[in-house]
Design an enzyme around this catalytic site. Structure first.
Site, mmCIF file in Angstrom:
data_model
loop_
_atom_site.group_PDB
_atom_site.id
_atom_site.type_symbol
_atom_site.label_atom_id
_atom_site.label_comp_id
_atom_site.label_asym_id
_atom_site.label_seq_id
_atom_site.Cartn_x
_atom_site.Cartn_y
_atom_site.Cartn_z
ATOM 1 C CG ASP A 192 -2.181 0.839 0.977
ATOM 2 O OD1 ASP A 192 -2.160 1.716 0.073
ATOM 3 O OD2 ASP A 192 -3.184 0.652 1.694
ATOM 4 C CD1 TRP A 193 0.531 5.752 -3.436
ATOM 5 C CD2 TRP A 193 0.074 3.565 -3.522
ATOM 6 N NE1 TRP A 193 0.479 5.367 -4.768
ATOM 7 C CE2 TRP A 193 0.201 4.041 -4.848
ATOM 8 C CE3 TRP A 193 -0.187 2.209 -3.346
ATOM 9 C CZ2 TRP A 193 0.055 3.222 -5.975
ATOM 10 C CZ3 TRP A 193 -0.331 1.387 -4.463
ATOM 11 C CH2 TRP A 193 -0.210 1.896 -5.741
#
Ligand SMILES: *[C@@H]1O[C@H](CO)[C@@H](O)[C@H](O)[C@H]1NC(C)=O
Ligand SMILES: *[C@@H]1O[C@H](CO)[C@@H](O)[C@H](O)[C@H]1NC(C)=O
Ligand SMILES: *[C@@H]1O[C@H](CO)[C@@H](O)[C@H](O)[C@H]1NC(C)=O
Ligand SMILES: *[C@@H]1O[C@H](CO)[C@@H](O)[C@H](O)[C@H]1NC(C)=O
Ligand SMILES: *[C@@H]1O[C@H](CO)[C@@H](O)[C@H](O)[C@H]1NC(C)=O
Ligand SMILES: *[C@@H]1O[C@H](CO)[C@@H](O)[C@H](O)[C@H]1NC(C)=O
Ligand SMILES: *[C@@H]1O[C@H](CO)[C@@H](O)[C@H](O)[C@H]1NC(C)=O
Ligand SMILES: *[C@@H]1O[C@H](CO)[C@@H](O)[C@H](O)[C@H]1NC(C)=O
Ligand SMILES: *[C@@H]1O[C@H](CO)[C@@H](O)[C@H](O)[C@H]1NC(C)=O
Length: 890
Positions: free
Chosen positions: A314-315
């Site tokens: 995920d970012w």
């Protein structure tokens, strides 16, 4: 040894590319050299401890990371990937694994490209409900609405429509669909992006969405893996922004049985469906970061589930380089370490250095590249493909090539390609098909079309006066809730509000229409309601992603009641009009008990988060053009306490600890266990007709017994040769660098200097077996994508007859539940369902083939599935609490 180094690093507060803190935190009886440091100071205060929920609440170290072998139907993709990856240099492989940086190119994530082979960078784009940050795109109904249709074809078709739009804009990977959060807590901010707190319903919808997206030649990304069940405290920096002082993301502590039988279940379906990529989540699981948790990534996802594609973070969800790589992470996004637009990356030059210095074996980097390219070829994408024709960061036609840094010259960044096709019609249909009819008395619905005066109330019926896209990522609650907030949102190309659609409808029927689009002019609201023949009140409840807060809701909802004065407006209307219809737009359950029992509220509809055609969709249902056939994909309890599990809103420890002491007992499993009557149960929904269930038939199907998988992998292959001379990996002469970009090259032939890792070369701990490329045993529960193939064999065939006993044709969702009969098993669990169209007076046969998995239990000790020797029952009916047909499974 490392414990000293780790302590020193932690004390200095410095992050290292070389981080095995996950091992330090995992329990030491599984070979970790570290003392048990699972927060001895933390004592959970949660009183509801379900038996078994503390068993095997661990993520023991599991190495090496399994290499893809082209299992199942991946062999052709594997061969194409091998041919491609064999041509790549070390830095080209690293490029595939590393995001180039936030807002530096056009998509929300882009990897490096391989210019030498004319392979453009991979474009990764949100969202699960359409294309985020783009023009001329469709806003689809949210995942929770897809679940409410209980219609596999809707899930597939919506996936295909979204996939086609992404393809049309040049996107390679759509960051969808969502099976985590599953929906442990009804307040969970991102539940609406996914499907349902029931793993079987989510699993089917997740798999069909994946197949739909990938049928258009776009890679899907199953997210967020795993136990990402709330947004509060998901990352340290964004928690600090709200004034919460935490030292690491929350740890979801969950036992192995609950993990397998609940949260992992839909991911198994997704892997079986061929999902090309999986996104690991922000949180920790059992005190190990989800993106460097070798138990979850190496052992379960790539081992047991036989996942052949790649894992992306995920970012900013990556917390280390070497440790993550060895634990199974294949791609880091958006590229930088811990804050957006920092120059540092855990991968890029650090990964090149780590392969050169031998801490990451060459076969592991090859496997990372192989997995990415196998996913690419699995969906039949081609090396030469359409360019990315939009920019996430501006709607202007022209802009800087590299948006954030204003470099690369001004160029055309938006071609304004209209990718919507005929999707608006489908969205209208799906909006109506996902509307659940909860109450309908006195023949209130469908409307006759002859009501002299129709009155509509509530801000939720109208538009946002500032414009439908005026709030960043829909981070406000002004106007009708057609799309919730966060990275799962999409920009409206148009929005048909309920007010517009209902006015058109009434006027075309020759009636009078008046609406009040706020909840506060109570005096006039009461007066209008008194005069009207039917009053339709729109009320909503919203949620979203943690980085935006709306009315003090930090992503996760603060309550399960209506927003913005809707209760007062509704009370005023219902006090004055004996034909009051309530329409709910919400991300999940809202408390409705008093409205269910109110004599003047003649109908209640839950319409979810329906997308751009929301008004037309509700008009279709109210008018009877569409006979509602949707069913609740969650339980509507009388109040939030009845759900048991809740959001942790204030940190209970520097590393917030979320103990899943309720085990498997979430949503209806909790209500059934504790014998709590909900307002409307899971699976419930009315129609304008009625159905009768008869003739249950159960046939035992003779299959061979379950066979634990016994095979081993081949030794780890490597593809292509590479030199070990750092001089071969420095930046090419005269290369013009884009500022803040993450490249695979080295700044210096001195690896210590090139890596800039403050702890470069410190004697580090490499977990046992992490660099071992010899043949490895495959878990007993594994052997093919989705897990051991014998889990999916049919063991019983169940049939029932469903008769439409009412006046009109309609859909009925027949549901099959199983009671497995074990001491800690849920009372009943959904296993199968089918949505059937039945003409008035006619009957249809519901058939479900019960698989071995449906009746199996997970053994943490054996690390395998088994069929418990217990009395099992099968139930068929119209909801989780309306099950007229019962039989024992012999
Ligand atoms: C490598 O990782 C370290 C963190 O350990 C970071 O400080 C350094 O900047 C990274 N190097 C590169 C080239 O990004
Ligand atoms: C890595 O990707 C970047 C950005 O697409 C590109 O400029 C660079 O040439 C690539 N490096 C290699 C080795 O292909
Ligand atoms: C190898 O490289 C990685 C990445 O830069 C670094 O973190 C690690 O300390 C290096 N290890 C050795 C033994 O040089
Ligand atoms: C629940 O939260 C919403 C949104 O913040 C708010 O408008 C509403 O008043 C709250 N309900 C109660 C009963 O406090
Ligand atoms: C129902 O509506 C009538 C007006 O039609 C009103 O007199 C009555 O009080 C209402 N009932 C309740 C419970 O509000
Ligand atoms: C439904 O079927 C049962 C069993 O055949 C029968 O007893 C019952 O009367 C039927 N109900 C309706 C509403 O037709
Ligand atoms: C790099 O640029 C210099 C000066 O412009 C030039 O002399 C040299 O040939 C270039 N080198 C390469 C490899 O292109
Ligand atoms: C590599 O060199 C570039 C250009 O001089 C500089 O901006 C960057 O910070 C350096 N990276 C490291 C890890 O030293
Ligand atoms: C390599 O770089 C490091 C860090 O800048 C420096 O301490 C070391 O002396 C350098 N080694 C050589 C051989 O130049």
């Amino acid at each position: 040894m490392r414990s000293f180094v780790a302590t020193a690093l932690a004390a200095a507060g410095v992050a290292s590319a070389y981080d095995f803190s996950n091992l330090a935190a995992s329990k030491n009886n599984y070979g970790s050299p570290f003392p048990d440091t699972v927060y001895p100071d933390f004592v959970s205060k949660d009183p509801v401890v379900v038996e078994g929920s503390k068993e095997f609440q661990q993520s023991p170290p599991k190495y090496p990371s399994p290499w893809t072998e082209g299992l199942g139907d991946w062999s052709e993709a594997y061969e194409k990937a091998r041919d491609f990856v064999s041509q790549l240099t070390l830095t080209e492989k690293v490029n595939l694994t590393t995001g180039t940086g936030w807002q530096l190119e056009r998509c929300v994530g882009q990897t490096g490209g391989i210019p030498r082979l004319a392979f453009r960078s991979l474009c990764l784009q949100d969202s699960p409900s359409g294309i985020r940050f783009a023009d001329y795109v469709s806003v689809f109904p949210a995942g929770v609405n897809v679940a409410a249709t209980w219609d596999k074809k809707v899930a597939f078709d919506r996936g295909a429509a979204m996939g086609a739009e992404h393809k049309g804009k040049g996107v390679d990977i759509q960051l969808a669909p969502v099976a985590g959060p599953l929906g442990r807590v009804p307040e969970g901010g991102r539940n609406w992006e996914g499907f349902s707190p029931d793993p079987a319903l989510t699993g089917v919808m997740f798999a069909e969405s994946i197949k739909g997206i990938q049928s258009e030649g776009v890679m899907a990304c199953g997210k967020h893996y795993i136990m990402n069940e709330q947004d509060h405290f998901r990352l340290k920096p964004d928690s600090e922004a709200y004034g919460f002082n935490i030292s690491e993301p929350f740890s979801a502590n969950v036992d192995d049985e609950t993990l397998h039988e609940m949260y992992l279940w839909p991911f198994a379906d997704g892997v079986k469906a061929g999902v090309a990529s999986i996104m690991c989540s922000y949180n920790q699981v059992n005190s190990s970061q989800a993106c460097q948790n070798s138990y979850l990534l190496n052992y379960i996802l790539k081992g047991e589930l036989g996942f052949q594609g790649f894992v992306m973070s995920d970012w900013l969800g990556t917390h280390s380089g070497v440790a993550s790589t060895l634990a199974g992470l294949d791609m880091t996004m958006p590229g930088e370490t811990t804050s957006y637009n920092s120059v540092e990356t855990w991968f890029g030059g650090n990964l090149t250095a780590a392969v050169l210095n031998g801490t990451v074996p060459a076969w592991r980097l090859d496997d990372m590249a192989m997995r990415i390219m196998a996913g690419f070829f699995y969906v039949e994408r081609e090396i030469e493909r359409d360019p990315i024709n939009f920019s996430s960061w501006t709607k202007d036609t022209y802009g800087y090539e590299h948006y954030y840094v204003g470099e690369g010259g001004v160029t055309q960044v938006n071609d304004h390609v209209d990718v919507r096709g005929e999707h608006g019609k489908l969205i209208r249909q799906w909006g109506a098909e996902s509307t659940v009819l909860l109450k309908n008395v006195n023949g209130a619905l469908p409307l006759t079309g002859k009501e002299p005066l129709t009155a509509v109330f509530g801000y939720d019926a109208g538009g946002n006066p500032d414009g439908p896209n005026s709030c960043e990522d829909r981070g406000c609650n002004n106007g009708s809730l057609a799309m919730s907030w966060g990275s799962g949102s999409t920009d409206f190309t148009y929005l048909v509000t309920p007010d517009t659609a209902l006015q058109n409808e009434v006027v075309s029927n020759g009636g009078a229409y008046e609406s009040v689009l706020n909840n506060y002019g109570l005096e006039y609201i009461g007066e209008l309601a008194r005069r009207s023949n039917v009053s339709i009140v729109f009320a909503n409840s919203n949620a979203g992603e943690w980085y935006l807060q709306v009315d003090g809701n930090l992503g996760d909802r603060n309550n399960l009641t209506f927003w913005g004065g809707a209760d007062e407006a509704l009370a005023r209307v219902a006090g004055n009009c004996s034909n009051t219809i309530l329409v709910i737009h919400s991300v999940g359950p809202v408390e409705l008990e008093k409205y269910k029992n109110h004599e003047n509220i003649t109908a209640i509809l839950w319409a979810g988060v329906p997308g751009q055609e929301t008004g037309n969709a509700i008009a279709d249902v109210l008018s009877g053009r569409v006979n509602p056939g949707a069913k609740l994909p969650f339980t509507i309890g009388k109040n939030r306490k009845d759900y048991g599990a809740d959001v942790l809103y204030t940190p209970n420890h520097p590393v917030p600890q979320i103990d899943h002491q309720e085990g498997k007992f979430i949503d209806y499993r909790a209500f059934d266990l504790h014998n709590i009557t909900p307002t409307y149960e899971f699976g419930y929904g009315l129609s304008y007709t009625t159905f009768n269930y008869t003739d249950l038939k159960v046939t035992k199907v003779n299959t061979s017994p379950y066979t634990p998988y016994m095979g081993e992998s081949k030794p780890a292959p490597t593809f292509g040769n590479f030199s070990k001379n750092p001089a071969d990996y420095t930046f090419p002469a005269n290369f013009t660098r884009v500022s803040l970009f993450h490249y695979p090259w080295l700044n210096s032939t001195n690896l210590t200097a090139a890596s800039a890792d403050p702890h470069y070369g410190l004697p580090g701990f490499i977990p046992e077996n992490a660099t071992d490329g010899t043949a490895q045993p495959i878990p007993k529960a594994g052997g093919a994508p989705g897990g051991n193939p014998s889990l999916y064999e049919t063991v019983y065939r169940v049939e029932a007859t469903i008769t439409n006993t009412g006046p009109v044709a309609g859909y009925e969702v027949a549901q099959l539940y199983i009671s497995r009969g074990g001491p800690y098993d849920p009372v009943r669990e959904l296993r199968g369902f089918e949505k059937l169209w039945i003409e008035a007076g006619e009957s249809r046969t519901f058939v479900y083939e019960v698989t071995r998995r449906d009746v199996s239990s997970w053994s943490s000790g054996e690390q395998d599935w088994y069929v418990r020797n217990s009395t099992k029952k099968v139930f068929v009916g119209a909801s989780s609490r309306d099950l007229p047909l019962v039989a024992t499974l012999s």
